[in-house]
Motif scaffolding. Structure first.
Motif, short mmCIF file in Angstrom:
data_model
loop_
_atom_site.label_atom_id
_atom_site.label_comp_id
_atom_site.label_asym_id
_atom_site.label_seq_id
_atom_site.Cartn_x
_atom_site.Cartn_y
_atom_site.Cartn_z
N GLU A 105 0.87 -1.15 0.16
CA GLU A 105 -0.24 0.07 -0.12
C GLU A 105 0.94 1.21 0.11
N ARG A 106 2.08 1.25 0.67
CA ARG A 106 2.88 2.40 0.88
C ARG A 106 3.93 2.47 -0.40
N PHE A 107 4.33 1.33 -0.94
CA PHE A 107 5.33 1.27 -1.63
C PHE A 107 5.36 1.06 -3.07
N TRP A 108 4.10 0.34 -3.35
CA TRP A 108 3.82 -0.08 -4.79
C TRP A 108 3.06 0.58 -5.62
N PRO A 109 3.23 0.93 -6.74
CA PRO A 109 4.32 0.50 -7.47
C PRO A 109 5.63 1.21 -7.28
N GLY A 110 6.78 0.40 -7.02
CA GLY A 110 7.97 0.85 -6.73
C GLY A 110 9.04 -0.22 -6.59
N PRO A 111 10.39 0.16 -6.08
CA PRO A 111 11.45 -0.78 -6.03
C PRO A 111 11.60 -1.51 -4.83
N LEU A 112 10.60 -2.32 -4.72
CA LEU A 112 10.53 -2.95 -3.36
C LEU A 112 9.98 -4.52 -3.81
N THR A 113 10.84 -5.59 -3.57
CA THR A 113 10.37 -6.92 -3.73
C THR A 113 10.04 -7.81 -2.25
N LEU A 114 8.89 -8.41 -2.24
CA LEU A 114 8.25 -9.11 -1.21
C LEU A 114 8.56 -10.63 -1.40
N VAL A 115 9.47 -11.30 -0.38
CA VAL A 115 9.43 -12.82 -0.61
C VAL A 115 8.34 -13.55 0.36
N LEU A 116 7.38 -14.11 -0.24
CA LEU A 116 6.19 -14.76 0.20
C LEU A 116 6.10 -16.11 0.04
N GLY A 147 13.70 -23.40 -7.10
CA GLY A 147 13.78 -24.54 -6.24
C GLY A 147 13.03 -24.25 -4.83
N LEU A 148 12.85 -23.22 -4.69
CA LEU A 148 12.30 -22.71 -3.31
C LEU A 148 10.97 -22.80 -3.03
N ASP A 149 10.39 -22.90 -1.85
CA ASP A 149 8.88 -22.66 -1.70
C ASP A 149 8.61 -21.34 -1.47
N ALA A 150 9.31 -20.24 -1.72
CA ALA A 150 9.05 -18.97 -1.56
C ALA A 150 9.12 -18.31 -3.02
N VAL A 151 8.31 -17.18 -3.28
CA VAL A 151 8.25 -16.40 -4.36
C VAL A 151 8.75 -15.20 -4.31
N ALA A 152 9.32 -14.62 -5.11
CA ALA A 152 9.73 -13.08 -4.81
C ALA A 152 8.77 -12.25 -5.87
N VAL A 153 8.03 -11.23 -5.51
CA VAL A 153 7.23 -10.58 -6.33
C VAL A 153 7.22 -8.99 -5.99
#
Length: 340
Positions: free
Chosen positions: A90-101, A114-120
């Protein structure tokens, strides 16, 4: 053959439909973002994603970042969206921040290394957002260069590394920030900074509180890369790089000393920083940390073109974007650092 689509004057959706169709067909498209140019493919198409790794000569365990244009797309990629993710988006998107979930079942493991997490992330660039929307696909996109090389901030940089290896380059001019996105791992408690980037850590902590910094940020080896730029040598030109860091006065004196010593050995020396210090070649990175970040990768590539043997880089203070700049410089140098 690689198609080059010129959009330096701004977004042209009619032209961009060509690139969007290529994404839908499983092809590779390089495109501009606010950080660096990305090499994009349909993130959910396993065969297309494998072609990214092949074109870049990228290790298979180095995960990709998936780019989206709408927060609703995140629900298709992640098992759950924690409150910190919602606050940061909410604060930084769109923008230069990637979240790993934690990744959803439909995200191929080739995309996540090969990981169970995705970077978005959601890029803050009209061409990138339009390409995602027109293709109707989330787009996996690492930097559009040969792995290990300095990241591309212009379409010309992309062509130097990948022309003839990919189907399309969308030329949107020079990127605005010049270093990649900041990556925050939200699968850990407290959240972890995996890679400093275009969004300062201080801004993130102002929203979600304390964030732990992964030791890999400062050069400690790691067996598992949960984000790009953690495990392998990155951002490196062909020339050797030496980073000099410390107080400004001592750094200036030491660089002059190092340049003189290297030149006595018959080496061709380049300096990137604020002054030339008697070097054979010089690239002025700028006076502000924002200018330094914007010019860093261009300077490293330019020094290669000028044929220097050694690049001596002037360090900056590790505040704000300075943390990302120093992370990139140290990795480019293979941690050949002189501290004064």
């Amino acid at each position: 053959m690689t198609i080059v689509i010129n959009m330096r004057r701004g977004l042209d959706k009619r032209k961009l439909m060509v690139a969007a169709r290529l994404i839908r067909e499983g092809k590779l498209v390089a495109f501009p973002t606010e950080t660096v140019y990305g090499l994009g493919a349909d993130a959910l198409n396993e065969r297309a994603v494998r072609r990214i790794f092949e074109a870049k000569n990228r290790p298979a365990d180095n995960p990709l970042i998936v780019h989206i244009a709408d927060f609703e797309q995140l629900k298709e990629l992640a098992q759950e969206i924690p409150k910190e993710a919602k606050l940061l988006a909410e604060r930084f998107w769109p923008g230069p921040l990637t979240l790993v979930l934690l990744k959803a079942e439909n995200v191929p493991r080739v995309t996540t290394g090969g990981l169970d997490a995705v970077a978005v992330r959601m890029p803050a660039h009209e061409i990138a957002l339009a390409l995602i929307r027109l293709s109707g696909k989330p787009i996996a996109a690492p930097s559009a260069n040969i792995s290990g090389r300095p990241s591309p901030t212009t379409a010309e940089h992309v062509a130097e590394d990948l022309y003839g290896k990919i189907e399309c380059i969308v030329d949107g001019g020079e990127t605005r920030i010049g270093v990649e996105s900041t990556v925050i791992d939200l699968t850990e408690r407290p959240p972890v900074l995996l890679r400093p980037g275009g969004l300062p850590l201080e801004d993130i902590e102002a929203v979600i509180g304390k964030v732990r910094i992964h030791p890999a940020v400062f050069g400690k080896k790691t067996d598992v890369a949960k984000a790009p730029g953690m495990k392998y040598r990155h951002y490196a030109p062909r020339a050797e790089v030496i980073v000099v860091e410390g107080s400004r006065e001592r750094v200036e004196a030491k660089i002059a000393e190092v340049v003189e010593e290297l030149k006595r050995k018959g080496l061709r020396v380049g300096v990137i920083g604020r002054e030339s210090y008697g070097a054979d070649e010089f690239y002025h990175l700028g006076e502000t940390v924002e200018e330094v970040a914007r010019n860093l990768f261009r300077a490293l590539r330019e020094m290669d073109k000028r044929g220097v043997d050694v690049i001596v880089a002037e360090g900056v203070e590790e505040k704000g974007l300075g943390l990302a700049v120093m992370n990139r410089l140290r990795k480019a140098a293979g941690y050949k650092i002189i501290r004064v």
